[in-house]
Scaffold this motif. Structure first.
Motif, PDB file in Angstrom:
ATOM      1  N   ASP A 148       0.833  -1.212   0.000  1.00  0.00           N
ATOM      2  CA  ASP A 148       0.000   0.000   0.000  1.00  0.00           C
ATOM      3  C   ASP A 148       0.858   1.249   0.000  1.00  0.00           C
ATOM      4  O   ASP A 148       0.599   2.210  -0.738  1.00  0.00           O
ATOM      5  N   GLU A 149       1.884   1.238   0.853  1.00  0.00           N
ATOM      6  CA  GLU A 149       2.738   2.410   0.947  1.00  0.00           C
ATOM      7  C   GLU A 149       3.492   2.647  -0.360  1.00  0.00           C
ATOM      8  O   GLU A 149       3.709   3.787  -0.774  1.00  0.00           O
ATOM      9  N   GLY A 150       3.871   1.565  -1.054  1.00  0.00           N
ATOM     10  CA  GLY A 150       4.540   1.717  -2.335  1.00  0.00           C
ATOM     11  C   GLY A 150       3.673   2.404  -3.370  1.00  0.00           C
ATOM     12  O   GLY A 150       4.131   3.292  -4.101  1.00  0.00           O
ATOM     13  N   VAL A 151       2.390   2.022  -3.437  1.00  0.00           N
ATOM     14  CA  VAL A 151       1.472   2.662  -4.378  1.00  0.00           C
ATOM     15  C   VAL A 151       1.239   4.119  -3.994  1.00  0.00           C
ATOM     16  O   VAL A 151       1.205   5.015  -4.856  1.00  0.00           O
ATOM     17  N   ARG A 152       1.072   4.382  -2.692  1.00  0.00           N
ATOM     18  CA  ARG A 152       0.869   5.772  -2.256  1.00  0.00           C
ATOM     19  C   ARG A 152       2.087   6.630  -2.581  1.00  0.00           C
ATOM     20  O   ARG A 152       1.953   7.807  -2.929  1.00  0.00           O
ATOM     21  N   HIS A 153       3.274   6.051  -2.461  1.00  0.00           N
ATOM     22  CA  HIS A 153       4.491   6.790  -2.796  1.00  0.00           C
ATOM     23  C   HIS A 153       4.479   7.200  -4.269  1.00  0.00           C
ATOM     24  O   HIS A 153       4.816   8.350  -4.607  1.00  0.00           O
ATOM     25  N   LEU A 154       4.106   6.278  -5.135  1.00  0.00           N
ATOM     26  CA  LEU A 154       4.035   6.600  -6.562  1.00  0.00           C
ATOM     27  C   LEU A 154       3.014   7.700  -6.824  1.00  0.00           C
ATOM     28  O   LEU A 154       3.256   8.610  -7.626  1.00  0.00           O
ATOM     29  N   ALA A 155       1.857   7.607  -6.172  1.00  0.00           N
ATOM     30  CA  ALA A 155       0.803   8.600  -6.386  1.00  0.00           C
ATOM     31  C   ALA A 155       1.233   9.979  -5.897  1.00  0.00           C
ATOM     32  O   ALA A 155       0.977  10.997  -6.565  1.00  0.00           O
ATOM     33  N   ARG A 156       1.871  10.031  -4.723  1.00  0.00           N
ATOM     34  CA  ARG A 156       2.295  11.323  -4.170  1.00  0.00           C
ATOM     35  C   ARG A 156       3.273  12.038  -5.094  1.00  0.00           C
ATOM     36  O   ARG A 156       3.293  13.261  -5.166  1.00  0.00           O
ATOM     37  N   ARG A 157       4.095  11.287  -5.793  1.00  0.00           N
ATOM     38  CA  ARG A 157       5.117  11.888  -6.642  1.00  0.00           C
ATOM     39  C   ARG A 157       4.707  11.976  -8.109  1.00  0.00           C
ATOM     40  O   ARG A 157       5.540  12.148  -8.998  1.00  0.00           O
ATOM     41  N   GLY A 158       3.403  11.822  -8.339  1.00  0.00           N
ATOM     42  CA  GLY A 158       2.893  12.003  -9.692  1.00  0.00           C
ATOM     43  C   GLY A 158       3.159  10.855 -10.625  1.00  0.00           C
ATOM     44  O   GLY A 158       3.312  11.060 -11.831  1.00  0.00           O
ATOM     45  N   TRP A 159       3.259   9.617 -10.098  1.00  0.00           N
ATOM     46  CA  TRP A 159       3.466   8.413 -10.902  1.00  0.00           C
ATOM     47  C   TRP A 159       4.720   8.549 -11.779  1.00  0.00           C
ATOM     48  O   TRP A 159       4.661   8.432 -13.001  1.00  0.00           O
ATOM     49  N   PRO A 160       5.899   8.767 -11.166  1.00  0.00           N
ATOM     50  CA  PRO A 160       7.114   9.004 -11.969  1.00  0.00           C
ATOM     51  C   PRO A 160       7.695   7.749 -12.595  1.00  0.00           C
ATOM     52  O   PRO A 160       8.521   7.840 -13.500  1.00  0.00           O
ATOM     53  N   GLN A 161       7.311   6.567 -12.112  1.00  0.00           N
ATOM     54  CA  GLN A 161       7.871   5.322 -12.620  1.00  0.00           C
ATOM     55  C   GLN A 161       6.792   4.252 -12.569  1.00  0.00           C
ATOM     56  O   GLN A 161       5.859   4.333 -11.773  1.00  0.00           O
ATOM     57  N   PRO A 162       6.875   3.226 -13.432  1.00  0.00           N
ATOM     58  CA  PRO A 162       5.809   2.229 -13.468  1.00  0.00           C
ATOM     59  C   PRO A 162       5.844   1.244 -12.305  1.00  0.00           C
ATOM     60  O   PRO A 162       4.810   0.714 -11.918  1.00  0.00           O
ATOM     61  N   LEU A 163       7.022   0.981 -11.734  1.00  0.00           N
ATOM     62  CA  LEU A 163       7.157  -0.073 -10.733  1.00  0.00           C
ATOM     63  C   LEU A 163       8.003   0.406  -9.572  1.00  0.00           C
ATOM     64  O   LEU A 163       9.042   1.045  -9.771  1.00  0.00           O
ATOM     65  N   ARG A 164       7.554   0.087  -8.365  1.00  0.00           N
ATOM     66  CA  ARG A 164       8.328   0.401  -7.171  1.00  0.00           C
ATOM     67  C   ARG A 164       8.469  -0.872  -6.348  1.00  0.00           C
ATOM     68  O   ARG A 164       7.477  -1.501  -5.987  1.00  0.00           O
ATOM     69  N   CYS A 165       9.694  -1.249  -6.070  1.00  0.00           N
ATOM     70  CA  CYS A 165       9.954  -2.433  -5.252  1.00  0.00           C
ATOM     71  C   CYS A 165       9.983  -2.031  -3.782  1.00  0.00           C
ATOM     72  O   CYS A 165      10.577  -1.005  -3.409  1.00  0.00           O
ATOM     73  N   VAL A 166       9.352  -2.812  -2.933  1.00  0.00           N
ATOM     74  CA  VAL A 166       9.249  -2.506  -1.505  1.00  0.00           C
ATOM     75  C   VAL A 166       9.645  -3.735  -0.708  1.00  0.00           C
ATOM     76  O   VAL A 166       9.758  -4.848  -1.234  1.00  0.00           O
ATOM     77  N   SER A 167       9.850  -3.513   0.588  1.00  0.00           N
ATOM     78  CA  SER A 167      10.165  -4.600   1.520  1.00  0.00           C
ATOM     79  C   SER A 167       9.213  -4.514   2.690  1.00  0.00           C
ATOM     80  O   SER A 167       8.777  -3.412   3.077  1.00  0.00           O
ATOM     81  N   PRO A 168       8.860  -5.655   3.296  1.00  0.00           N
ATOM     82  CA  PRO A 168       7.969  -5.611   4.464  1.00  0.00           C
ATOM     83  C   PRO A 168       8.644  -4.925   5.634  1.00  0.00           C
ATOM     84  O   PRO A 168       9.865  -5.039   5.818  1.00  0.00           O
ATOM     85  N   ARG A 169       7.865  -4.184   6.383  1.00  0.00           N
ATOM     86  CA  ARG A 169       8.404  -3.526   7.547  1.00  0.00           C
ATOM     87  C   ARG A 169       8.667  -4.543   8.643  1.00  0.00           C
ATOM     88  O   ARG A 169       8.101  -5.625   8.654  1.00  0.00           O
ATOM     89  N   ALA A 170       9.504  -4.130   9.564  1.00  0.00           N
ATOM     90  CA  ALA A 170       9.775  -5.010  10.699  1.00  0.00           C
ATOM     91  C   ALA A 170       8.510  -5.190  11.516  1.00  0.00           C
ATOM     92  O   ALA A 170       7.653  -4.300  11.557  1.00  0.00           O
ATOM     93  N   PRO A 171       8.335  -6.342  12.170  1.00  0.00           N
ATOM     94  CA  PRO A 171       7.142  -6.541  13.019  1.00  0.00           C
ATOM     95  C   PRO A 171       6.994  -5.399  14.016  1.00  0.00           C
ATOM     96  O   PRO A 171       7.956  -4.978  14.658  1.00  0.00           O
ATOM     97  N   GLY A 172       5.789  -4.892  14.096  1.00  0.00           N
ATOM     98  CA  GLY A 172       5.516  -3.767  14.991  1.00  0.00           C
ATOM     99  C   GLY A 172       5.689  -2.427  14.335  1.00  0.00           C
ATOM    100  O   GLY A 172       5.321  -1.400  14.903  1.00  0.00           O
TER     101      GLY A 172
END
Length: 769
Positions: free
Chosen positions: A479-503
């Motif tokens: 979710d955060e990866g998609v929101r990041h793309l939207a906030r920056r005006g969709w500058p790239q087609p794909l954003r790779c993300v990693s799961p956050r640490a537990p908690g």
């Protein structure tokens, strides 16, 4: 002004069909900006036609002082019969539409009088075909009808369609039935015979008897499901069918009545399709491809039934020690069967895709990759045209997505307009990333069949390993990866993300938690900045727009485009608007003497604040306490806001104008609601969206459209503000048009209070500051 619509309904308030249809008619009329419908009930079924017609004539005679509506909507046979029997010298509306006319004689008379008809009985054909596909055609049907005048017409029309259908065959008809008689009749029919309700003792002539309304539940309890095609019959206990889309019926009726080309509308419009709905108890008997297209209800009850079967098997296995091994095998088979059934029931009704819950169950924890797809065009469609339109667009795209994704990739319905998926661990993560890049590029070149729109897709991608967190953490990261793309005006087609640490928490959740604590004392991190507004010719300062800014101690400057949706989702819009309005009024009071007398400050206010009955009064009190003229304040409402109950918004705007506060419509010209809003709501000004000015610089037709929009607004007596003035060429062109104010970076950027005052309101000699 949109004309009134007069409605004449054959049956009383409380009749299930009439109430359901009228509720949709009200919603559609409100959505299209029509005034509240004026409804009369003949009560022809309860009182009889002769007495009902006499009472209605008496009511009409008492309304001579009221201008009759020029638009008339007739619901069902008796209403049309009353209209046709009117005196020849009586006043007649120029536009008449009839819904649900079943009597063939009345249908011919309506055609002869030029009355437009919305026909609904054709949905029976769709329902019979669907049920035949579900249960194996041809299905023997026992039809429950009604021997009253209206019920007989409906039943005979249904029987005619059944005889012509290859999906079913007539096994029998009961015209005046009871649950006991239905059970007795079924005992004489083939074992695969099923029951279909057209009109009968639970509805139609028996709709005033609450006892009869429980008859379908009685039959269900005795193991006799009854199928139907009218939505309200499902509420009475029917087991499903293709349900008539009464909202579509209502929409066609209102749009036909309001159409500027009414005469060219078809004299007969047929609504045949609807929702495919079945009780979940039938799920195991329906072919798997068809099951994915069905809206299942009663899922909890069906699963409880299966769970009960599993419990019985468990105790049987424990109690019969001699066949323990066999029992364990049976239980394992049962568990797998239950799991398969549960997965098949986890279907998203809007898209037909497996649900997000199933994604969470099936997504691998240790290998493979997860992804989330988003399309800006779908988001925009939902914002401007509503959820139903956006869902229809998404359904159009699903075949394209299915063809573009490699075999073995799985797609699921997500929240909003997003889609979820996972990729089995058959490739290296870097290979999946490269392949995904090429898929997204290919999707942008594809369009669905027919007139479907080509969409651009973006994605966040997460590759799992033995260190990956649980599925919730993975979902948050996507979710955060998609929101990041939207906030920056969709500058790239794909954003790779990693799961956050537990908690750990996502940025969205972090902002939400901060806002909930900040809303009571926001001045520590929130502030207002001010963007000037100038006259078009001499660029004299005439006003400013107050804009909210948030300086977060950890994230730094957080843009309004990011945190305002969080505020709205938390239900904190009213508290935010109260703080902004108080702070803006205080600032205006402190610096009033440094500003010209006609200086006007604009603030943005959400619709939920306007719906608050105390908002206008509180605003008036604040202005009065500070001895500020109300005309120095302007409230801005964005056109993209979700205008629901216009009557409440209209009351609030009338209150603001009565107070003396100006009201403007922001971002005008890019949404679908513009002209409806200007017709209904008392605005003083409009702010033309910056996208329109940018388009006018690139396209000749856009220049003409921009100028025409200004002329339209000025003819309505509205002040026009041109937003997004980015260069001198735009400013010179606007000076030749009939706009009153200019706003944009070329003339002045948003600035802090002291900077704004130093630039545009220098200290006057002798002024007491």
């Amino acid at each position: 002004m949109v004309p009134r619509i007069q409605v004449l309904a054959s049956y009383h308030r409380g009749n299930l069909w009439t109430d359901e249809l009228l509720s949709h008619l009200d919603d559609v009329a409100e959505h299209l900006g029509a005034p509240t419908l004026d409804v009369d009930y003949l009560d022809a079924r309860r009182l009889g036609r002769e007495r009902a017609f006499m009472l209605q004539r008496e009511r009409l005679e008492g309304r001579q002082a009221v201008t009759p509506s020029d638009r008339l909507l007739l619901i069902d046979d008796a209403a049309l019969a009353f209209y046709l029997a009117r005196p020849e010298n009586g006043q007649s509306p120029s536009r008449v539409v009839a819904i649900g006319i079943n009597d063939p004689v009345l249908q011919r008379q309506a055609r002869a009088h030029g009355i437009k008809r919305i026909m609904t009985t054709g949905v029976a054909e769709s329902s019979l075909a669907f049920l035949g596909e579900a249960f194996g055609a041809p299905v023997p049907w026992l039809v429950l009808g009604d021997d009253t005048a209206v019920g007989e017409n409906l039943t005979r029309a249904f029987l005619s369609r059944l005889r012509a259908s290859a999906s079913g065959q007539l096994a029998g008809v009961l015209w005046d039935w009871t649950p006991e008689e239905v059970v007795r009749t079924l005992e004489t029919l083939p074992a695969d015979a099923r029951v279909y309700l057209v009109e009968g003792q639970t509805t139609g002539s028996g709709d005033l008897d609450p006892r009869r309304r429980r008859w379908l539940e009685t039959l269900s309890d005795q193991g006799v499901p009854v199928f139907c095609h009218l939505p309200y019959q499902l509420d009475l206990g029917c087991a499903g069918g293709v349900l008539l889309d009464t909202r579509r019926v209502a929409t066609r009726a209102i749009e036909t009545l309001l159409s500027p080309v009414f005469e060219r509308q078809p004299e007969r419009q047929v609504v045949m399709e609807g929702r495919r709905v079945l009780d979940a108890r039938w799920h195991a008997r329906v072919p798997t491809p068809l099951a994915a297209t069905i809206e299942w209800f009663g899922v909890d009850a069906a699963m409880q039934q299966v769970e009960g079967q599993r419990t019985m098997l468990l105790w049987a296995g424990v109690g019969v020690s001699g066949v323990l091994g066999l029992s364990l095998l049976v239980m394992a088979w049962s568990r797998r069967r239950i799991a398969r059934r549960q997965r098949r029931l986890m279907i998203d009704h809007a898209t037909g895709l497996p649900s997000q819950q199933l994604w969470e169950v099936e997504a691998p924890r240790r290998d493979g990759c997860l992804f989330e797809l988003a399309s800006p065009q779908l988001r925009e469609a939902r914002e401007r045209f509503g959820l139903v339109t956006a869902q229809a667009m998404l359904r159009e795209q699903l075949p394209v997505l299915g063809r573009a994704l490699p075999e073995g990739w799985h797609l699921y319905a997500g929240t909003g307009m997003n889609l979820l998926g996972w990729v089995p661990a058959s490739s290296r993560p870097e290979d999946v990333e490269a392949l995904f890049d090429s898929i997204l590029a290919h999707l942008g070149e594809l369009a669905p069949g027919g007139s479907g729109q080509r969409l651009t897709w973006y994605a966040s991608l997460l590759c799992l390993d033995e260190h990956s967190g649980d599925i919730t953490q993975c979902r948050d990261a996507l979710d955060e990866g998609v929101r990041h793309l939207a906030r920056r005006g969709w500058p790239q087609p794909l954003r790779c993300v990693s799961p956050r640490a537990p908690g750990g928490t996502t940025r969205f959740r972090h902002l939400a938690e901060a806002l909930e604590g900040l809303i009571e004392a926001p001045q520590s991190q929130w502030r207002l900045v001010f963007q000037p507004q100038f006259s078009r010719r001499d660029h004299r300062l005439l006003g400013a727009e107050a804009l909210l800014r948030w300086q977060h101690p950890e994230f730094g400057e957080v843009s309004p485009g990011e945190f305002l949706p969080v505020v709205e989702s938390l239900g904190l819009t009213r508290q935010l608007d109260r703080w902004v309005s108080r702070t803006a009024i205080d600032w205006l009071c402190r610096h009033r003497e440094r500003l010209d007398g006609d200086f006007r400050l604009s603030i943005n206010v959400g619709l939920s604040s306007l719906e608050d009955v105390d908002f206008v009064a509180a605003l008036g009190d604040a202005l009065h306490e500070r001895a500020l003229p109300p005309s120095c304040l302007e409230i801005e409402i964005t056109e993209h806001a979700d205008f629901g109950e216009l009557i409440h918004i209209e009351q609030a705007l009338v209150g603001l104008r009565r107070l003396g506060v100006r009201v403007s419509l922001d971002d005008f010209g890019t949404g679908y609601t513009a002209f409806r809003l200007l017709q209904r709501l008392p605005f003083d000004a409009v702010k033309l969206d910056r996208e329109l000015l940018a388009a006018a610089e690139r396209h000749e037709r856009a220049v003409e459209a921009y100028a025409a929009m200004i002329r339209f607004c000025r003819q309505l007596g509205l002040e026009v503000v041109a937003e997004g003035v980015e260069n001198a060429t735009q400013a010179r062109w606007l000076a030749s048009l009939d706009v009153q104010l200019l706003q944009g970076f070329h003339l002045g950027r948003p600035s802090e209070s002291e900077t704004f005052l130093a630039l545009y309101a220098p200290v006057r000699s002798g002024a007491d500051l």
